[in-house]
Design a protein around this motif. Structure first.
Motif: not given
Length: 350
Positions: A146-157, A203-209, A258-265
């Motif tokens: 997050l610090l080195k890319t500036g992406m949103r939490a949802g985009e990381l997930c 998906r549990s989040a949107s990429n807002k780009r 365990w082993g499941q995609r992260l969510t923004p929460n």
């Protein structure tokens, strides 16, 4: 209230609005914030004026703002006012009210409502000290990414394995075509939308780009990602699709999920945990005080813009609105974006 409006329509305006923002891709955390604020506002109107939201005047809205100021910071009041303004803009647009009473309120409020209010000022040495305390491989990978890319939490997930191209033996998969010829890079797509299926999963989040983005990976981030991949759990077999590799998430849970995609929460919880320990997060604190995943996007934007003096490159990396200028960065990624990024990106683990 508009002529011909039915009582049942009037009673459900908050519910309708919440459904609307969910359909437009707002993540669960954002939707929950809107629900909390609007429910409190609805109760305030009922208790104080015996009114429903479509019947409220600008004086009723101002009374609510006045009450908020007795218990909340100015930045939080500004944020809540912006929520209410969007709610009434929606009611006006769909015909549940004749005008937006918040238009006058916002004009009369002493503070301005900005998308980026004044935030806590954290120096680079302070941020390095913060990161040094993060030892868990997943947590460290989340925060440094997050610090080195500036992406949103949802985009990381939403990052899949194929969205990551590392020039390292840790990479055992074929990266997507967009970055196949661009080693040490991350690809952030525009295709993922909250609640909709993408790559064989919901998906549990949107990429807002507004446009696809290829973000360079420097040696520092590369080292963190390699260390994460060395301990990354396998995705459970019952959650795989026929094209499993193509949709396997880059970041997965190491605890309850365990082993499941992260969510923004989960990402917010991880950041909040360390920020609280540092004294950078307080329950009830607003955006100007608390360090959240979105703060890291602000940190990235401010520091990289100041170091490069090139707003266009920062806009490109953030995935902001497309323009002819941004097109030049897209087609000159290797020579302009990557070189500029690697020359100026700050270190957070040194």
């Amino acid at each position: 209230m508009s002529e011909g409006q039915q009582p049942q329509q009037q009673a459900n305006t908050v519910e309708y609005f919440l459904q609307d923002i969910e359909h437009h891709g707002r993540n669960e955390r954002t939707a929950a914030a809107y629900q909390r604020v609007l429910t409190d506002y609805e109760s305030f109107l009922a208790d104080r004026f015996e009114k429903e939201p479509p019947e409220a005047s600008y004086r009723d809205c101002m009374a609510w703002i006045h009450e908020l100021r007795s218990t909340h910071s100015e930045s939080t009041v500004a944020t809540y006012a912006s929520y209410l303004n969007r709610f009434y803009s929606y009611l006006e647009r769909v015909g549940h009210t004749d005008e937006n009473p918040m238009t006058v309120v916002l004009e009369e409020m002493s503070e301005s409502i900005e998308s980026n209010p004044t935030r806590r000022d954290i120096t680079l040495p302070e941020m390095r000290s913060f990161v040094a305390d993060v030892r868990h491989p997943l947590h460290r990978a989340i925060i440094v990414t997050l610090l080195k890319t500036g992406m949103r939490a949802g985009e990381l997930c939403n990052l899949d394995l194929i969205d990551c191209h590392l020039e390292h033996e840790a990479q055992t998969w074929q990266p997507r075509a967009h970055i196949a010829g661009r080693p040490d890079s991350l690809f952030v797509s525009t295709e993922h939308t909250y609640g909709e299926e993408s790559g064989g999963e919901r998906r549990s989040a949107s990429n807002k780009r507004k446009r696809e983005t290829v973000i360079p990976i420097d040696e520092e981030l590369k080292d963190v990602l390699v260390r994460w991949l060395a301990v990354r759990p396998d995705v459970p077999s019952d959650s795989r699709t026929p094209s499993a590799t193509a949709t396997e998430p880059l970041f997965v849970g190491t605890a309850d999920c365990w082993g499941q995609r992260l969510t923004p929460n989960v990402v917010h919880h991880v950041v909040e945990q360390y920020a609280r320990e540092r004294g950078w997060y307080r329950t009830g604190g607003g955006a100007s005080e608390n360090v959240t995943p979105h703060y890291f996007r602000h940190f990235f934007t401010t520091h990289l813009r100041d170091r490069t003096g090139d707003r266009g490159i920062v806009q490109y990396l953030r995935g902001d609105v497309a323009s002819d200028v941004i097109d030049t960065y897209t087609h000159n990624w290797g020579d302009r974006v990557r070189e500029t990024y690697l020359e100026h990106i700050y270190s957070v683990t040194a």
